[in-house]
Design an enzyme around this catalytic site. Structure first.
Site, short mmCIF file in Angstrom:
data_model
loop_
_atom_site.label_atom_id
_atom_site.label_comp_id
_atom_site.label_asym_id
_atom_site.label_seq_id
_atom_site.Cartn_x
_atom_site.Cartn_y
_atom_site.Cartn_z
N TYR A 29 -40.67 36.75 -17.32
CA TYR A 29 -41.70 36.18 -18.17
C TYR A 29 -42.65 37.23 -18.74
O TYR A 29 -43.75 36.90 -19.18
CB TYR A 29 -42.49 35.11 -17.40
N ASN A 42 -41.63 21.38 -16.10
CA ASN A 42 -40.77 20.73 -17.08
C ASN A 42 -39.28 20.88 -16.79
O ASN A 42 -38.44 20.72 -17.67
CB ASN A 42 -41.11 21.21 -18.50
N GLU A 63 -31.45 37.69 -20.75
CA GLU A 63 -31.71 36.84 -19.59
C GLU A 63 -30.49 36.72 -18.69
O GLU A 63 -30.60 36.77 -17.46
CB GLU A 63 -32.19 35.47 -20.07
N LYS A 107 -35.65 24.66 -12.73
CA LYS A 107 -36.88 25.16 -12.12
C LYS A 107 -37.18 24.51 -10.76
O LYS A 107 -36.56 23.52 -10.38
CB LYS A 107 -38.04 24.94 -13.09
N HIS A 138 -35.49 25.75 -18.13
CA HIS A 138 -35.73 26.81 -19.12
C HIS A 138 -34.42 27.04 -19.84
O HIS A 138 -33.35 26.98 -19.23
CB HIS A 138 -36.15 28.11 -18.44
#
Length: 140
Positions: A51, A114, A128, A11, A117
């Site tokens: 998302y 965080n 994905e 990310k 993913h």
């Protein structure tokens, strides 16, 4: 266990801190192979599509804004039980709760930032992966 593929995103908080190599080292040390990888700047449309499952949740807009705030690294990982294995090495979403040695314990800044993913199922991994990679980009 069977050889599987899973999807990973490093990310914007991770790429901004130049952690791609460090996170890749954790992935590879775990026994997973990186069989496709590219650095992209996700568009709003791509992030909203990715998302979409969270569209009705209050954090959706903030999540999309975060994911388009800087470059990300999208990856296809391969190995025995890759989906579960990667989820184990990512660690808990909250880095304070993550096990020692996991990516999120080592590198995440917060629950929101965080660092990584990973797909939560083989079915989602296929969806994905297909969103970001064509078959000839995956070399395993």
């Amino acid at each position: 266990m069977a050889i599987e593929r899973t999807f990973s995103i490093l990310k914007p908080d991770a790429t901004a801190r130049n952690l791609t190599g460090a996170i890749n080292a954790v992935i590879e040390k775990s026994g997973l192979r990186i069989v496709a990888q590219k650095r992209i700047h996700m568009s709003r449309r791509e992030a909203e599509t990715f998302y979409a499952v969270h569209k009705e949740r209050p954090f959706f807009g903030e999540l999309v804004d975060f994911m388009i705030s800087g470059p990300v690294v999208v990856q296809v990982l391969e190995g025995e039980g890759a989906v579960l294995r990667y989820r184990e090495i990512m660690g808990a979403t909250n880095p304070e709760s993550a096990a020692d040695g996991t990516i999120r314990k080592l590198y995440a800044k917060s629950i929101g930032e965080n660092s990584v993913h990973g797909s939560d199922s083989q079915d989602n991994a296929k969806i994905e992966i297909a969103q970001f990679f064509s078959g000839n980009e995956i070399v395993g």
